[in-house]
Design a protein around this motif. Structure first.
Motif, PDB file in Angstrom:
ATOM      1  N   MET A 240       3.067  -8.265  -8.997  1.00  0.00           N
ATOM      2  CA  MET A 240       3.152  -6.873  -9.360  1.00  0.00           C
ATOM      3  C   MET A 240       4.063  -6.752 -10.571  1.00  0.00           C
ATOM      4  O   MET A 240       5.117  -7.364 -10.618  1.00  0.00           O
ATOM      5  CB  MET A 240       3.701  -6.091  -8.178  1.00  0.00           C
TER       6      MET A 240
ATOM      7  N   ARG B  46       4.118   2.219  -1.065  1.00  0.00           N
ATOM      8  CA  ARG B  46       2.991   1.277  -0.975  1.00  0.00           C
ATOM      9  C   ARG B  46       1.711   1.928  -1.500  1.00  0.00           C
ATOM     10  O   ARG B  46       0.962   1.329  -2.266  1.00  0.00           O
ATOM     11  CB  ARG B  46       2.805   0.831   0.475  1.00  0.00           C
ATOM     12  N   LEU B  47       1.498   3.170  -1.125  1.00  0.00           N
ATOM     13  CA  LEU B  47       0.316   3.902  -1.574  1.00  0.00           C
ATOM     14  C   LEU B  47       0.294   3.992  -3.110  1.00  0.00           C
ATOM     15  O   LEU B  47      -0.726   3.724  -3.747  1.00  0.00           O
ATOM     16  CB  LEU B  47       0.355   5.296  -0.953  1.00  0.00           C
TER      17      LEU B  47
ATOM     18  N   GLN C 295      -1.816  -0.267  -9.479  1.00  0.00           N
ATOM     19  CA  GLN C 295      -2.109  -1.677  -9.725  1.00  0.00           C
ATOM     20  C   GLN C 295      -3.170  -1.909 -10.800  1.00  0.00           C
ATOM     21  O   GLN C 295      -2.957  -2.657 -11.739  1.00  0.00           O
ATOM     22  CB  GLN C 295      -2.549  -2.350  -8.424  1.00  0.00           C
ATOM     23  N   ASP C 296      -4.302  -1.287 -10.663  1.00  0.00           N
ATOM     24  CA  ASP C 296      -5.409  -1.543 -11.592  1.00  0.00           C
ATOM     25  C   ASP C 296      -5.756  -0.327 -12.434  1.00  0.00           C
ATOM     26  O   ASP C 296      -6.885  -0.205 -12.905  1.00  0.00           O
ATOM     27  CB  ASP C 296      -6.649  -1.995 -10.801  1.00  0.00           C
ATOM     28  N   ASP C 297      -4.823   0.585 -12.616  1.00  0.00           N
ATOM     29  CA  ASP C 297      -5.121   1.824 -13.335  1.00  0.00           C
ATOM     30  C   ASP C 297      -4.067   2.092 -14.406  1.00  0.00           C
ATOM     31  O   ASP C 297      -3.091   2.805 -14.178  1.00  0.00           O
ATOM     32  CB  ASP C 297      -5.205   2.986 -12.335  1.00  0.00           C
TER      33      ASP C 297
ATOM     34  N   ARG D 181      -0.856   4.806 -14.771  1.00  0.00           N
ATOM     35  CA  ARG D 181       0.515   4.383 -15.081  1.00  0.00           C
ATOM     36  C   ARG D 181       1.066   5.173 -16.266  1.00  0.00           C
ATOM     37  O   ARG D 181       2.204   5.638 -16.236  1.00  0.00           O
ATOM     38  CB  ARG D 181       0.578   2.885 -15.364  1.00  0.00           C
TER      39      ARG D 181
ATOM     40  N   GLU E  48      -9.022   9.249   2.897  1.00  0.00           N
ATOM     41  CA  GLU E  48      -8.072   8.217   3.332  1.00  0.00           C
ATOM     42  C   GLU E  48      -6.665   8.547   2.847  1.00  0.00           C
ATOM     43  O   GLU E  48      -5.685   8.401   3.590  1.00  0.00           O
ATOM     44  CB  GLU E  48      -8.511   6.843   2.806  1.00  0.00           C
TER      45      GLU E  48
ATOM     46  N   ARG F  34       1.972   2.098  -5.308  1.00  0.00           N
ATOM     47  CA  ARG F  34       1.827   0.774  -5.927  1.00  0.00           C
ATOM     48  C   ARG F  34       0.366   0.359  -5.998  1.00  0.00           C
ATOM     49  O   ARG F  34      -0.098  -0.132  -7.018  1.00  0.00           O
ATOM     50  CB  ARG F  34       2.633  -0.272  -5.149  1.00  0.00           C
ATOM     51  N   HIS F  35      -0.364   0.565  -4.907  1.00  0.00           N
ATOM     52  CA  HIS F  35      -1.781   0.204  -4.890  1.00  0.00           C
ATOM     53  C   HIS F  35      -2.573   1.031  -5.896  1.00  0.00           C
ATOM     54  O   HIS F  35      -3.467   0.515  -6.576  1.00  0.00           O
ATOM     55  CB  HIS F  35      -2.372   0.360  -3.488  1.00  0.00           C
ATOM     56  N   ALA F  36      -2.250   2.306  -5.998  1.00  0.00           N
ATOM     57  CA  ALA F  36      -2.958   3.174  -6.944  1.00  0.00           C
ATOM     58  C   ALA F  36      -2.691   2.763  -8.393  1.00  0.00           C
ATOM     59  O   ALA F  36      -3.579   2.828  -9.243  1.00  0.00           O
ATOM     60  CB  ALA F  36      -2.550   4.631  -6.724  1.00  0.00           C
TER      61      ALA F  36
ATOM     62  N   ARG G 174      -9.758   9.343  -6.975  1.00  0.00           N
ATOM     63  CA  ARG G 174     -10.476   8.735  -5.851  1.00  0.00           C
ATOM     64  C   ARG G 174     -11.780   9.463  -5.572  1.00  0.00           C
ATOM     65  O   ARG G 174     -11.906  10.645  -5.836  1.00  0.00           O
ATOM     66  CB  ARG G 174      -9.596   8.760  -4.606  1.00  0.00           C
TER      67      ARG G 174
END
Length: 143
Positions: A1, A84-85, A91-93, A97, A61, A87-89, A54
């Protein structure tokens, strides 16, 4: 990360926790103008930015996770779930960011971020004596 994601999550965390504590999952769909204060409003804008990216199933979800976090009486747990939510969002966006970085207040010039992680970790910008061991004895310098 990446360090960028970690920093964004750390900065956004208090806003998310405050917004979710105030409104629960309704924070995702509530009109922004009804937010109680600036902290809640910023947390709400961050969560809504994640929500808008989303599909319908992903939104459902996200609502479920935010609702569960809001039902918890433990702010530490809520902050961990929301972190955590986010970080996941992030990650690939890269676009998200950038949007989040623009929303969050900038750090003051010359400010320092210090993080300690793990058992007996010590973090400080300036320190005299630091001891993290068991049964440590510190003797004053002889004059």
């Amino acid at each position: 990360m990446s360090a960028e994601i970690v920093q964004l999550v750390e900065q956004a965390g208090p806003y998310l926790t405050t917004a979710v504590s105030a409104y629960g999952a309704a924070v995702l769909t509530r009109a922004e103008g009804t937010a109680a204060d600036a902290t809640v409003a910023l947390g709400q804008r961050i969560l809504q930015a994640v929500w808008r990216r989303r599909d319908e199933a992903g939104q459902a979800e996200l609502e479920r996770v935010v609702d569960e976090a809001a039902d918890e009486q433990d702010d530490t747990y809520t902050a961990a779930v929301l972190g955590r939510l986010l970080r996941h969002a992030l990650q690939d966006d890269a676009e998200l960011r950038a949007e989040l970085a623009a929303m969050l207040p900038g750090q003051a010039a010359g400010s320092v971020i210090i993080t300690a992680s793990g058992e007996r970790s010590i973090a400080a910008q300036h320190i005299g004596i630091a001891a993290s061991g068991n049964n440590t004895t510190i003797h004053p310098p002889q004059q």
